[in-house]
Design a protein around this motif. Structure first.
Motif, PDB file in Angstrom:
ATOM      1  N   GLY A   1      -0.552 -43.420  30.204  1.00 16.69           N
ATOM      2  CA  GLY A   1      -0.294 -44.090  31.479  1.00 16.69           C
ATOM      3  C   GLY A   1       1.130 -44.598  31.574  1.00 16.69           C
ATOM      4  O   GLY A   1       1.791 -44.477  32.615  1.00 16.69           O
TER       5      GLY A   1
ATOM      6  N   LEU B   1      -0.580 -40.604  38.775  1.00 22.46           N
ATOM      7  CA  LEU B   1      -1.680 -41.278  38.090  1.00 22.46           C
ATOM      8  C   LEU B   1      -3.018 -40.804  38.651  1.00 22.46           C
ATOM      9  O   LEU B   1      -3.970 -40.584  37.907  1.00 22.46           O
ATOM     10  CB  LEU B   1      -1.529 -42.800  38.236  1.00 22.46           C
TER      11      LEU B   1
ATOM     12  N   LYS C   1     -10.140 -44.174  32.356  1.00 21.23           N
ATOM     13  CA  LYS C   1      -9.488 -44.415  33.648  1.00 21.23           C
ATOM     14  C   LYS C   1      -8.804 -45.771  33.617  1.00 21.23           C
ATOM     15  O   LYS C   1      -7.625 -45.898  33.990  1.00 21.23           O
ATOM     16  CB  LYS C   1     -10.524 -44.371  34.773  1.00 21.23           C
ATOM     17  N   LYS C   2      -9.500 -46.780  33.161  1.00 15.46           N
ATOM     18  CA  LYS C   2      -8.937 -48.127  33.068  1.00 15.46           C
ATOM     19  C   LYS C   2      -7.741 -48.148  32.113  1.00 15.46           C
ATOM     20  O   LYS C   2      -6.736 -48.819  32.368  1.00 15.46           O
ATOM     21  CB  LYS C   2     -10.018 -49.114  32.611  1.00 15.46           C
TER      22      LYS C   2
ATOM     23  N   GLU D   1      -4.673 -46.645  33.834  1.00 17.75           N
ATOM     24  CA  GLU D   1      -4.150 -47.622  34.799  1.00 17.75           C
ATOM     25  C   GLU D   1      -3.446 -48.777  34.090  1.00 17.75           C
ATOM     26  O   GLU D   1      -2.385 -49.232  34.536  1.00 17.75           O
ATOM     27  CB  GLU D   1      -5.284 -48.160  35.673  1.00 17.75           C
TER      28      GLU D   1
ATOM     29  N   TYR E   1      -0.096 -47.578  32.782  1.00 15.64           N
ATOM     30  CA  TYR E   1       0.790 -47.336  33.926  1.00 15.64           C
ATOM     31  C   TYR E   1       1.339 -48.662  34.458  1.00 15.64           C
ATOM     32  O   TYR E   1       2.525 -48.792  34.715  1.00 15.64           O
ATOM     33  CB  TYR E   1       0.004 -46.598  35.012  1.00 15.64           C
ATOM     34  N   ASN E   2       0.471 -49.637  34.599  1.00 12.41           N
ATOM     35  CA  ASN E   2       0.877 -50.935  35.154  1.00 12.41           C
ATOM     36  C   ASN E   2       1.573 -51.834  34.141  1.00 12.41           C
ATOM     37  O   ASN E   2       2.232 -52.792  34.532  1.00 12.41           O
ATOM     38  CB  ASN E   2      -0.339 -51.653  35.736  1.00 12.41           C
TER      39      ASN E   2
END
Length: 185
Positions: A132, A143, A165-166, A169, A172-173
């Motif tokens: 991510g 994403l 998935k989490k 994210e 990425y964040n």
């Protein structure tokens, strides 16, 4: 763009590379994926090379990556000098606590992938946390496409889709939330 993902067996190194390569195809790129395993399975060395291009891929062999992801210290030592000028080095700062001397003119991103994975409740998702972060820096693959492609990578393990998935994210964040450290050398 050329990538090397490296770590030890059991860290999900191949899953990172396969997800990137497959998602790239979905977004209209050509891609190649070459896995490399040490003589041991879990706990041994593992790395993979991924090439993502708009046009034809001249060679799937990566000797000077634009992006190196080192999930453990031995992998960092093995590949640190291969990163291209102006390239990016992603380090799992959960397991790599000291930086050896590296090339000048690269960006180093220290991502506490294991700690971030633990925060979402799954220590084994550190690979997707790191991927991510790579997606956030490169802006090569969205994403959204990577998340959709989790179904391809984990088609035989639907129970892990939500946590991965989490993890994507979260990684990425993490760059936006200052949970990571970037060094310009």
């Amino acid at each position: 763009m050329e990538f090397i993902f490296a770590g030890f067996g059991g860290q999900g190194i191949m899953a990172m590379g396969m997800l990137l390569a497959h998602a790239a195809i979905k977004e209209g790129f050509k891609s190649s994926f070459i896995p490399s395993y040490g003589p041991e399975m879990r706990g041994g060395t593992a790395n993979c090379s991924v090439v993502v291009e708009k046009g034809l891929i001249a060679s799937p062999v990566v000797t000077e990556p634009d992006i190196l992801v080192a999930m453990n210290y031995p992998s960092l030592i093995k590949f640190k000098d291969t990163v291209k000028k102006a390239g990016h080095l992603f380090i799992n700062s959960s397991l790599i606590t000291s930086l050896p001397e590296v090339k000048k003119d690269i960006q180093i991103h220290q991502i506490p992938a294991n700690e971030l994975a633990l925060k979402i409740g799954e220590s084994r998702a550190s690979n997707m946390v790191m991927l991510g972060a790579v997606l956030a820096v490169t802006n090569l693959i969205s994403l959204k496409t990577a998340i959709e492609d989790l179904n391809y990578i984990f088609k035989n393990k639907p129970e892990v889709l939500a946590v991965n998935k989490k993890a994507l994210e979260t990684g990425y964040n993490s760059l936006k939330e200052e949970q990571t450290k970037t060094i310009l050398i």
